[in-house]
Scaffold this motif. Structure first.
Motif, PDB file in Angstrom:
ATOM      1  N   VAL A   1     -19.152   7.904 -71.664  1.00 20.42           N
ATOM      2  CA  VAL A   1     -18.884   8.484 -70.993  1.00 20.42           C
ATOM      3  C   VAL A   1     -19.682   8.391 -69.840  1.00 20.42           C
ATOM      4  N   ASP A   2     -21.129   9.041 -70.443  1.00 18.82           N
ATOM      5  CA  ASP A   2     -21.538   9.566 -69.801  1.00 18.82           C
ATOM      6  C   ASP A   2     -22.711   8.403 -69.402  1.00 18.82           C
ATOM      7  N   THR A   3     -22.726   6.727 -69.825  1.00 24.25           N
ATOM      8  CA  THR A   3     -23.049   5.851 -69.470  1.00 24.25           C
ATOM      9  C   THR A   3     -22.503   5.183 -67.995  1.00 24.25           C
ATOM     10  N   ILE A   4     -21.193   5.190 -68.009  1.00 25.56           N
ATOM     11  CA  ILE A   4     -20.375   4.855 -67.655  1.00 25.56           C
ATOM     12  C   ILE A   4     -20.467   5.952 -65.858  1.00 25.56           C
ATOM     13  N   LEU A   5     -20.580   7.287 -65.918  1.00 28.93           N
ATOM     14  CA  LEU A   5     -20.459   7.916 -65.166  1.00 28.93           C
ATOM     15  C   LEU A   5     -21.906   7.280 -64.034  1.00 28.93           C
ATOM     16  N   LEU A   6     -22.831   7.673 -65.318  1.00 31.94           N
ATOM     17  CA  LEU A   6     -24.571   7.263 -64.810  1.00 31.94           C
ATOM     18  C   LEU A   6     -24.657   6.751 -63.948  1.00 31.94           C
ATOM     19  N   ALA A   7     -24.041   5.174 -64.203  1.00 27.95           N
ATOM     20  CA  ALA A   7     -23.762   3.795 -63.262  1.00 27.95           C
ATOM     21  C   ALA A   7     -23.004   3.639 -62.458  1.00 27.95           C
ATOM     22  N   TYR A   8     -22.135   4.612 -62.403  1.00 28.16           N
ATOM     23  CA  TYR A   8     -21.200   4.657 -61.281  1.00 28.16           C
ATOM     24  C   TYR A   8     -22.037   5.339 -60.344  1.00 28.16           C
ATOM     25  N   ARG A   9     -22.393   6.573 -60.820  1.00 26.99           N
ATOM     26  CA  ARG A   9     -22.945   7.583 -59.923  1.00 26.99           C
ATOM     27  C   ARG A   9     -24.293   6.523 -59.074  1.00 26.99           C
ATOM     28  N   THR A  10     -25.170   5.732 -60.064  1.00 28.71           N
ATOM     29  CA  THR A  10     -26.121   5.125 -58.888  1.00 28.71           C
ATOM     30  C   THR A  10     -25.684   4.142 -57.783  1.00 28.71           C
ATOM     31  N   LYS A  11     -24.506   3.416 -57.549  1.00 28.38           N
ATOM     32  CA  LYS A  11     -23.927   2.856 -57.530  1.00 28.38           C
ATOM     33  C   LYS A  11     -23.690   3.648 -56.059  1.00 28.38           C
ATOM     34  N   LEU A  12     -22.363   4.604 -56.124  1.00 28.31           N
ATOM     35  CA  LEU A  12     -22.442   4.908 -55.097  1.00 28.31           C
ATOM     36  C   LEU A  12     -23.361   5.787 -54.501  1.00 28.31           C
ATOM     37  N   ALA A  13     -24.309   5.775 -54.449  1.00 29.75           N
ATOM     38  CA  ALA A  13     -25.606   6.725 -54.289  1.00 29.75           C
ATOM     39  C   ALA A  13     -26.473   5.423 -53.238  1.00 29.75           C
ATOM     40  N   LYS A  14     -26.293   4.366 -53.835  1.00 27.65           N
ATOM     41  CA  LYS A  14     -27.020   3.315 -52.991  1.00 27.65           C
ATOM     42  C   LYS A  14     -26.065   3.389 -51.570  1.00 27.65           C
ATOM     43  N   ALA A  15     -24.706   3.609 -51.753  1.00 28.07           N
ATOM     44  CA  ALA A  15     -23.528   3.162 -50.142  1.00 28.07           C
ATOM     45  C   ALA A  15     -23.952   3.941 -49.394  1.00 28.07           C
ATOM     46  N   PHE A  16     -23.466   4.812 -50.258  1.00 28.58           N
ATOM     47  CA  PHE A  16     -23.384   6.970 -49.883  1.00 28.58           C
ATOM     48  C   PHE A  16     -24.290   7.781 -50.432  1.00 28.58           C
ATOM     49  N   PRO A  17     -25.693   7.499 -49.979  1.00 26.65           N
ATOM     50  CA  PRO A  17     -26.422   8.716 -49.857  1.00 26.65           C
ATOM     51  C   PRO A  17     -26.063  10.087 -50.504  1.00 26.65           C
ATOM     52  N   LEU A  18     -25.667  10.336 -49.675  1.00 28.04           N
ATOM     53  CA  LEU A  18     -24.606  11.707 -49.372  1.00 28.04           C
ATOM     54  C   LEU A  18     -23.291  12.082 -50.159  1.00 28.04           C
ATOM     55  N   SER A  19     -23.761  11.986 -52.034  1.00 27.93           N
ATOM     56  CA  SER A  19     -22.316  11.629 -52.263  1.00 27.93           C
ATOM     57  C   SER A  19     -22.726  12.193 -53.840  1.00 27.93           C
ATOM     58  N   SER A  20     -20.833  12.108 -54.630  1.00 33.54           N
ATOM     59  CA  SER A  20     -21.888  13.041 -55.767  1.00 33.54           C
ATOM     60  C   SER A  20     -20.201  12.778 -56.903  1.00 33.54           C
ATOM     61  N   ILE A  21     -20.133  12.065 -58.455  1.00 34.25           N
ATOM     62  CA  ILE A  21     -19.305  12.918 -59.172  1.00 34.25           C
ATOM     63  C   ILE A  21     -19.015  13.363 -60.185  1.00 34.25           C
ATOM     64  N   PHE A  22     -17.963  14.789 -60.256  1.00 34.81           N
ATOM     65  CA  PHE A  22     -18.035  15.696 -60.522  1.00 34.81           C
ATOM     66  C   PHE A  22     -17.097  14.632 -61.258  1.00 34.81           C
ATOM     67  N   PHE A  23     -17.267  15.461 -62.712  1.00 34.50           N
ATOM     68  CA  PHE A  23     -16.313  14.900 -64.317  1.00 34.50           C
ATOM     69  C   PHE A  23     -16.332  16.082 -65.158  1.00 34.50           C
ATOM     70  N   ALA A  24     -15.406  16.827 -65.672  1.00 34.46           N
ATOM     71  CA  ALA A  24     -16.056  17.883 -66.559  1.00 34.46           C
ATOM     72  C   ALA A  24     -14.208  18.320 -66.526  1.00 34.46           C
ATOM     73  N   GLY A  25     -14.463  19.160 -68.077  1.00 35.83           N
ATOM     74  CA  GLY A  25     -13.628  19.361 -68.698  1.00 35.83           C
ATOM     75  C   GLY A  25     -12.360  20.512 -68.557  1.00 35.83           C
ATOM     76  N   ARG A  26     -12.919  21.236 -67.732  1.00 39.75           N
ATOM     77  CA  ARG A  26     -12.637  21.970 -66.641  1.00 39.75           C
ATOM     78  C   ARG A  26     -12.545  22.343 -64.895  1.00 39.75           C
TER      79      ARG A  26
END
Length: 419
Positions: free
Chosen positions: A134-159
């Motif tokens: 899961v961490d690997t997938i999130l890292l890849a998507y965060r990197t991809k998202l940041a290239k298109a939208f520098p002011l972006s983030s992905i929140f993913f947590a159990g709560r």
């Protein structure tokens, strides 16, 4: 057994105990439609519905222990875009009866099966642990998202955090074109005024005027996180569609890692209606883990070749049939797409049945005491959800009341709901 409750305290006790904890429906044009319960506060019920009504009268229903509760309300306020504040008037209690015709599996020439069963609690627990895939997938998507939208983030947590809680309870994405221009807001998205309150309590710098925030969901139901994009200039609808697709891809790839331990059992469907289903489940290890009375589960219902819907439901009864168990499950606020697919399938079944046999009065009045899977037989209210309103969207310590101008008393109670 018809009864009527007019005492204000008695009415509030019933609403507190049942509404928001059980699937609720709202009556419109003599038909019942699922309704979203947001909270019970200030002795009023707050709901979200897209339906239009000719008067200010509202009737909401729930079924509990073989009884149907019809709560009558008056419209006291709202935002005019689906969020309504209802004050209770009275509650009628009648014997529950099945809504809509049941289709026996034998009546349709198709092999309906249920599989990929998982308890909603297990979904949240699964993302609460560190998982390298899961961490690997999130890292890849965060990197991809940041290239298109520098002011972006992905929140993913159990709560859930505050933003995700509110998106869950309003069941709407955040799409703010311009925070300083209310005229740019659309009622299809998260309420504009409520967003301003979120923004005031956030650490987002004031120079950001536009935000898109789309939930990451497990199969369209359980909120796992969100994809957020901020901008100093207005974002348009095309960007929103891109983020929506992006969030869907994140969800798909995380599910494909197998981090969510869905049951591998294949269960035969016994009967099906728009309100519920019953199926046969073997006494396996996954059964004892996932299938509990009044528990909320998610599963895939395979209607026929190439046609599948994902169902969220509450288990109403479990019956021992010597070698197997028969499980009755009531549907709980299905997505619009899955509801339509299911309705189309059942309508086809009715047409085929009517061509071969006319229903008799005896068939039409089959006792619900024997065949109540998916609707009645509730023995207690669900208590397995960690997304209940009592500890989430309506926490008065962290969220400003969105209806403070209309209801100024302190909270009297809050409601809970299965995911």
């Amino acid at each position: 057994m018809d009864k009527e409750i007019k005492d204000p305290e008695g009415i509030l006790k019933v609403i507190t105990a049942l509404f928001g904890k059980l699937p609720a429906y709202i009556v419109n044009s003599e038909k019942e439609f699922p309704v979203k319960i947001i909270a019970l506060k200030n002795k009023a019920l707050i709901i979200n519905t897209s339906l239009k009504f000719p008067t200010r009268d509202r009737i909401l229903t729930v079924v509990h222990n073989g009884s149907k509760f019809l709560a009558h309300f008056n419209l006291a306020g709202g935002d005019g875009n689906g969020i309504e504040i209802l004050t209770p008037v009275k509650i009628q209690i009648t014997a529950a009866s099945r809504q809509g015709a049941r289709v026996e599996a034998s009546q349709i020439q198709t092999g309906m099966i249920v599989n990929n069963i998982i308890n909603v609690n297990d979904v949240s627990k699964a993302i609460g642990f560190d998982d390298k895939k899961v961490d690997t997938i999130l890292l890849a998507y965060r990197t991809k998202l940041a290239k298109a939208f520098p002011l972006s983030s992905i929140f993913f947590a159990g709560r859930m955090d505050n933003r995700l809680r509110l998106m869950h309870h309003y069941d709407k994405d955040i799409f703010i074109v311009d925070r300083k221009e209310k005229s740019t807001a659309s009622p299809e998205f998260f309420p504009f005024d409520e967003y301003l309150r979120i923004f005031e309590n956030s650490k987002i710098p004031d120079n950001f005027i536009s935000e898109i925030c789309v939930p990451i969901k497990y199969k369209g139901y359980v909120h796992l996180g969100y994809v957020q994009v901020l901008s100093e200039k207005p974002l348009d609808f095309e960007v929103y569609k891109q983020i929506q697709t992006f969030a869907g891809a994140v969800s798909r790839d995380i599910i494909n890692t197998g981090v969510f331990q869905e049951s591998r059992d294949v269960c035969q469907v016994m009967d099906l209606s728009m309100g519920g289903i019953s199926f046969i489940h073997a006494p396996s290890r996954s059964f004892s883990r996932s299938v509990t009375l009044n528990g909320t589960i998610l599963f895939d219902l395979n209607l026929e070749a190439g046609k599948k819907v994902t169902i969220r439901g509450i288990i109403k009864n479990i019956r021992n049939q010597e070698t197997n168990f028969r499980v009755g499950c009531q549907f709980y606020n299905l997505t619009e797409k899955d509801t339509q697919t299911l309705e189309d399938f059942l309508n086809v079944g009715k047409e085929e049945e009517s061509k071969t046999e006319e229903p008799t009065s005896e068939n039409e009045s089959t006792s619900d005491s024997e065949t109540n899977e998916g609707h009645e037989g509730i023995e207690s209210t669900p208590n397995d959800s960690d997304e209940g309103l009592s500890e989430t969207a309506m926490d008065e310590n962290s969220i400003v009341d969105p209806f403070a101008n209309q209801l100024n008393d302190e909270f009297t109670d809050t409601t809970e709901e299965p995911k």
